[in-house]
Design an enzyme around this catalytic site. Structure first.
Site, PDB file in Angstrom:
ATOM      1  N   HIS A  82      18.130  56.131  79.921  1.00 46.86           N
ATOM      2  CA  HIS A  82      19.191  55.608  79.428  1.00 46.86           C
ATOM      3  C   HIS A  82      18.780  54.417  78.372  1.00 46.86           C
ATOM      4  CE1 HIS A  82      23.261  54.167  78.521  1.00 46.86           C
ATOM      5  NE2 HIS A  82      23.835  55.169  79.022  1.00 46.86           N
ATOM      6  N   GLY A 163      24.393  32.344  71.454  1.00 45.02           N
ATOM      7  CA  GLY A 163      23.250  32.068  71.736  1.00 45.02           C
ATOM      8  C   GLY A 163      22.012  32.384  70.846  1.00 45.02           C
ATOM      9  N   HIS A 168      16.315  37.105  75.624  1.00 45.92           N
ATOM     10  CA  HIS A 168      15.514  36.501  76.978  1.00 45.92           C
ATOM     11  C   HIS A 168      14.407  37.158  76.978  1.00 45.92           C
ATOM     12  CE1 HIS A 168      15.151  35.705  80.929  1.00 45.92           C
ATOM     13  NE2 HIS A 168      15.837  34.443  81.008  1.00 45.92           N
ATOM     14  N   PRO A 169      13.208  36.597  77.389  1.00 43.53           N
ATOM     15  CA  PRO A 169      11.823  37.272  77.561  1.00 43.53           C
ATOM     16  C   PRO A 169      11.850  38.477  78.926  1.00 43.53           C
ATOM     17  CG  PRO A 169      11.814  34.979  77.908  1.00 43.53           C
ATOM     18  CD  PRO A 169      13.039  35.035  77.694  1.00 43.53           C
ATOM     19  N   ALA A 171      15.311  39.275  80.508  1.00 49.94           N
ATOM     20  CA  ALA A 171      16.673  40.002  80.504  1.00 49.94           C
ATOM     21  C   ALA A 171      17.074  40.486  79.115  1.00 49.94           C
ATOM     22  CB  ALA A 171      17.519  38.705  80.935  1.00 49.94           C
ATOM     23  N   GLY A 172      16.386  40.281  78.234  1.00 51.80           N
ATOM     24  CA  GLY A 172      16.798  40.892  76.805  1.00 51.80           C
ATOM     25  C   GLY A 172      18.004  40.207  76.409  1.00 51.80           C
TER      26      GLY A 172
END
Length: 297
Positions: A82, A163, A168-169, A171-172
């Site tokens: 997915h 943001g 996020h490195p 968590a994306g």
């Protein structure tokens, strides 16, 4: 009557039992929010949770789930069928009772601000919460997935709504939005040829000339050695389930392929099933509101 909102967070984890059980525990821990359903798929490597309850409680549960997912899921090592761009990939709010879309949009915006501020996860608003038409379609927002998101977000056109303009490195990025009820509907085929599933998906999805309210893609289910046409039905009254089912059957026959079965991921409005039952039973003059017992209470 009390307000009820539904929330369906999707997580990029469908294999690790400990992670999934930790998410379930958090989902069940917030007073006023109920975990109605959850399911996980190893091939997709994805799980879908369905929450419902008081708006503030459901939003709190969604935040706590997003926080835990960021701690436990690392997209740098994630693989699955997915598409995904975030540990918590998407969080939609759906009005159920005494709620309207404006209130769901407000919930989405408040949660997006909190997720970006407290978790350092950038957020795109999508569907009815989108601030421009380019971001209404989730597949457009998610294009490039986690691996391509850093480059994508360098463009001013794809700066996040909340943001920093960098994922996020681990968590994306997360998409948070508001929409009407959606049905995750999958049809399994008796072949392992992904080209067949891809061709059928292309023939039925709205973006390539198929049914307006159908989003579809081909997926390999490696553990069963078959392929699947995986769909999101964004308006089951505009495009009923039975219509895409028959279209898939018709297209599959061209390849000498049969339908093995279908599945619904998460919850569905009962009317979607009643409409399909009325079609296949060839009911004459059937009135859903008057003849379905549960609708009379």
């Amino acid at each position: 009557m009390a307000k009820i909102v539904e929330c369906i967070p999707n997580f990029s984890e469908g294999r690790n039992a400990e992670t999934l059980q930790a998410l379930v525990a958090v989902a069940q821990s917030v007073p006023g929010a109920a975990l109605l359903d959850w399911s996980a798929d190893a091939s997709h490597n994805r799980s879908v949770f369905t929450l419902a309850g008081a708006p503030e409680a459901v939003a709190e549960a969604a935040f706590q789930l997003c926080k835990l997912a960021a701690e436990l899921i690392d997209l740098r090592t994630h693989t699955g069928e997915h598409p995904r761009m975030g540990a918590t990939d998407v969080i939609p709010f759906v009005p159920i009772r005494e709620m309207d879309m404006k209130e769901c949009i407000a919930l989405a915006e408040t949660l997006a601000e909190r997720v970006s501020g407290e978790l350092a996860i950038p957020v795109f608003l999508y569907e009815s919460a989108a601030r421009n038409t380019q971001r209404q379609n989730l597949s457009t927002v998610r294009k490039g997935q986690f691996e391509g998101m850093a480059k994508k977000m360098l463009s001013p056109d794809w700066a996040p709504d909340f943001g920093e303009a960098a994922p996020h490195p681990s968590a994306g990025v997360t998409a948070i939005g508001a929409r009407m009820p959606l049905i995750a509907f999958n049809i399994n085929l008796d072949t392992d040829n992904i080209e067949v599933a891809n061709a059928i998906a292309k023939s039925i999805r709205g973006s390539s000339g198929g049914y307006k309210h159908c989003k579809a893609m081909g997926v390999t289910l490696a553990e069963r050695n078959i392929v699947q046409v995986s769909m999101n039905m964004v308006n089951f009254e505009g495009t009923p389930l039975y219509r895409v089912f028959e279209a898939v059957r018709f297209e599959a026959a061209r390849w000498g392929v049969r339908i093995l079965g279908s599945e619904i991921v998460g919850l569905t409005p009962v009317k979607a099933l009643a409409d399909s039952a009325a079609y296949y039973l060839q009911l004459e003059d059937f009135e859903y509101g008057a003849q379905v017992l549960e609708q009379r209470f």
